[in-house]
Design a protein around this motif. Structure first.
Motif, PDB file in Angstrom:
ATOM      1  N   UNK A  63       0.856  -1.185   0.000  1.00 47.86           N
ATOM      2  CA  UNK A  63       0.000   0.000   0.000  1.00 47.86           C
ATOM      3  C   UNK A  63       0.890   1.233   0.000  1.00 47.86           C
ATOM      4  N   UNK A  64       0.288   2.387  -0.285  1.00 50.57           N
ATOM      5  CA  UNK A  64       0.984   3.661  -0.119  1.00 50.57           C
ATOM      6  C   UNK A  64       0.037   4.613   0.601  1.00 50.57           C
ATOM      7  N   UNK A  65       0.512   5.169   1.706  1.00 49.62           N
ATOM      8  CA  UNK A  65      -0.252   6.170   2.436  1.00 49.62           C
ATOM      9  C   UNK A  65       0.072   7.554   1.885  1.00 49.62           C
ATOM     10  N   UNK A  66      -0.953   8.408   1.803  1.00 48.48           N
ATOM     11  CA  UNK A  66      -0.773   9.780   1.318  1.00 48.48           C
ATOM     12  C   UNK A  66      -1.221  10.735   2.413  1.00 48.48           C
ATOM     13  N   UNK A  67      -0.268  11.495   2.945  1.00 51.73           N
ATOM     14  CA  UNK A  67      -0.584  12.530   3.933  1.00 51.73           C
ATOM     15  C   UNK A  67      -0.741  13.845   3.187  1.00 51.73           C
ATOM     16  N   UNK A  68      -1.881  14.499   3.349  1.00 51.03           N
ATOM     17  CA  UNK A  68      -2.190  15.681   2.540  1.00 51.03           C
ATOM     18  C   UNK A  68      -2.242  16.953   3.380  1.00 51.03           C
ATOM     19  N   UNK A  69      -2.183  18.078   2.697  1.00 50.72           N
ATOM     20  CA  UNK A  69      -2.354  19.374   3.365  1.00 50.72           C
ATOM     21  C   UNK A  69      -3.807  19.529   3.800  1.00 50.72           C
ATOM     22  N   UNK A  70      -4.028  20.353   4.810  1.00 49.95           N
ATOM     23  CA  UNK A  70      -5.390  20.559   5.304  1.00 49.95           C
ATOM     24  C   UNK A  70      -6.300  21.162   4.246  1.00 49.95           C
ATOM     25  N   UNK A  71      -7.509  20.638   4.145  1.00 50.03           N
ATOM     26  CA  UNK A  71      -8.417  21.168   3.116  1.00 50.03           C
ATOM     27  C   UNK A  71      -9.052  22.499   3.538  1.00 50.03           C
ATOM     28  N   UNK A  72      -8.678  22.996   4.746  1.00 44.60           N
ATOM     29  CA  UNK A  72      -9.155  24.308   5.176  1.00 44.60           C
ATOM     30  C   UNK A  72      -8.057  25.356   5.099  1.00 44.60           C
ATOM     31  N   UNK A  73      -6.994  25.064   4.342  1.00 44.40           N
ATOM     32  CA  UNK A  73      -5.840  25.974   4.271  1.00 44.40           C
ATOM     33  C   UNK A  73      -6.283  27.308   3.678  1.00 44.40           C
ATOM     34  N   UNK A  74      -6.138  28.383   4.452  1.00 40.92           N
ATOM     35  CA  UNK A  74      -6.570  29.705   3.990  1.00 40.92           C
ATOM     36  C   UNK A  74      -5.405  30.671   3.865  1.00 40.92           C
ATOM     37  N   UNK A  75      -4.166  30.138   3.734  1.00 35.90           N
ATOM     38  CA  UNK A  75      -2.991  30.987   3.569  1.00 35.90           C
ATOM     39  C   UNK A  75      -3.148  31.848   2.321  1.00 35.90           C
ATOM     40  N   UNK A  76      -3.084  33.174   2.497  1.00 41.64           N
ATOM     41  CA  UNK A  76      -3.324  34.084   1.387  1.00 41.64           C
ATOM     42  C   UNK A  76      -2.054  34.489   0.643  1.00 41.64           C
ATOM     43  N   UNK A  77      -0.908  34.393   1.315  1.00 37.91           N
ATOM     44  CA  UNK A  77       0.335  34.864   0.707  1.00 37.91           C
ATOM     45  C   UNK A  77       0.631  34.096  -0.578  1.00 37.91           C
ATOM     46  N   UNK A  78       0.688  34.838  -1.679  1.00 42.36           N
ATOM     47  CA  UNK A  78       1.010  34.271  -2.996  1.00 42.36           C
ATOM     48  C   UNK A  78       0.081  33.119  -3.368  1.00 42.36           C
ATOM     49  N   UNK A  79      -1.123  33.101  -2.782  1.00 46.14           N
ATOM     50  CA  UNK A  79      -2.073  32.045  -3.114  1.00 46.14           C
ATOM     51  C   UNK A  79      -1.641  30.669  -2.669  1.00 46.14           C
TER      52      UNK A  79
END
Length: 423
Positions: A63-79
């Motif tokens: 198997x391969x596990x995928x750790x992802x960035x938070x889907x609530x990421x609201x960082x505005x700097x440079x999008x």
């Protein structure tokens, strides 16, 4: 470092972890794999790009596990926040089983984002496991919370503690229970080659610039391994040795599998009773939407007939490669297929090549998508791309089927009727 003994990532079950920032995704993945691979921090947004970790799970396999960035990421700097969420959405496309993480206590919004992601996976037909990843911080260790989430999602729900290693085995067991029905039943050659029937198979494998010196390319290796597992009798040769190989056989091979670039040569020389296919065509059936890909190939046949009848056409064709590599002279996707398209459809054909995960979100400018065999992608991701093309109303096929269509031999190649059987 990948070795010859490793199962390629594309052939592994992809398990994605999804949740808000600081929901415990990285801690859970580290606990499940038994290594500190993903950086864990109290600072929100520590995980930016998806982190992949391959491992073996008893009873499941690679198997391969995928750790992802938070889907609530609201960082505005440079999008940056939007870019991270976009990477998370891409990871969702290649996920086979999704672990959606919920907070130990209900938020003011009533888990709106988590529930939306659960529905997203359910609508895509993908199994979902709801996880309270920091249950040790919840009242009654998350029992009441677990019941509420299970009722809201309609899917399996577990309360675990990555820090105390509570509930990890239950997660592994639930992953095994949620396995897609056709997992580990997928077969490259399907019913074209029997199991333990000692069918004679000839592999025609040109060793050109596409094959690194001293190595075979991945589809050849995977096909050969499956044939050996089926106890088939396998003979291999390069295109220039095809005559000698056929002469050395006491009887014609049941099946000839060739590189798509050698289709015409092999077709003209093969025994009438031998079935013919290509590595790329087999992978179209293994990993993609074969009916949609065949329809796309027949669309090419129709276009070629119109061009032969004198009709002028302007076509924009997207060629998608799974591999990222430096363009080479004679490259199949960048040189040979575009040349074949212009030869059969006229000078009005314009091609655009993308590679790796670079795939346009807007397919409307294109009249056709031709995809590679996708040996570097798992089936979930290929089906995601095929669905994107369907929704855009753009025909799609793959290298092997496209080449057969343009050579006029599409109806003469063989594909497994049941690509998920006879393994």
């Amino acid at each position: 470092m990948t070795t010859l003994q490793d199962t390629p990532r594309a052939s592994r079950l992809h398990i994605g972890l999804f949740g808000r920032r600081n929901s415990g995704k990285s801690s859970l993945m580290n606990a499940l794999v038994g290594q500190s691979l993903a950086v864990v921090s109290e600072k929100p947004g520590t995980t930016t790009d998806p982190v992949y970790k391959s491992m073996e799970i008893s009873g499941i396999g690679p198997v391969v596990f995928i750790d992802t960035a938070g889907f609530d990421d609201d960082e505005q700097e440079a999008g940056l926040g939007a870019a991270r969420v976009h990477q998370t959405e891409r990871a969702a496309a290649e996920t086979d089983i999704a672990l959606v993480l919920f907070s130990p206590e209900a938020d003011e919004d009533g888990d709106e984002e988590e529930l939306a992601w659960v529905r997203r996976f359910q609508q895509a037909g993908k199994p979902v496991l709801a996880v309270i990843a920091q249950a040790d911080a919840a009242k009654d260790e998350g029992h009441a919370r677990k019941e509420a989430i299970a009722q809201a999602t309609g899917c399996s729900t577990l309360a675990v503690s990555a820090e105390k290693h509570h509930g990890l085995e239950a997660v592994r067991r639930e992953i095994a229970r949620l396995l897609p029905e056709d997992y580990q039943l997928r077969s490259i050659t399907g019913d074209l080659v029997g199991k333990d029937t000692q069918d004679l198979v000839l592999l025609v494998m040109p060793q050109d610039i596409q094959a690194p010196k001293g190595r075979l390319i991945l589809p050849q290796v995977q096909t050969l391994r499956e044939l050996l597992d089926k106890h088939a009798l396998v003979m291999s040769c390069t295109t220039d040795c095809l005559d000698a190989a056929l002469a050395a056989m006491k009887e014609p091979p049941k099946l000839i599998i060739t590189d798509s670039q050698a289709f015409r040569t092999v077709f003209e020389k093969k025994p009438a009773e031998s079935l013919l296919t290509s590595f790329s065509a087999l992978f179209a059936a293994l990993k993609g939407d074969i009916d949609y890909f065949l329809a796309g190939a027949h669309h090419l046949v129709d276009l070629a007939a119109k061009a032969k009848a004198g009709e002028k056409m302007e076509l924009n064709v997207l060629i998608a490669e799974a591999c990222t590599h430096k363009p080479l002279d004679g490259d199949i996707g960048r040189i040979k297929i575009p040349r074949l398209l212009q030869k059969n459809l006229g000078d009005g054909v314009r091609t655009t090549v993308v590679s790796g995960k670079d795939f346009p979100e807007d397919l409307s400018p294109y009249d056709l998508v031709i995809h590679c065999g996708s040996c570097m992608f798992n089936r979930s991701y290929v089906l995601y791309r095929a669905n994107e093309a369907k929704e855009a109303g753009v025909p799609m096929t793959n290298y092997g089927l496209a080449i057969a269509a343009l050579l006029g031999i599409l109806d003469d190649i063989s594909l497994p009727e049941h690509p998920f059987s006879a393994r």
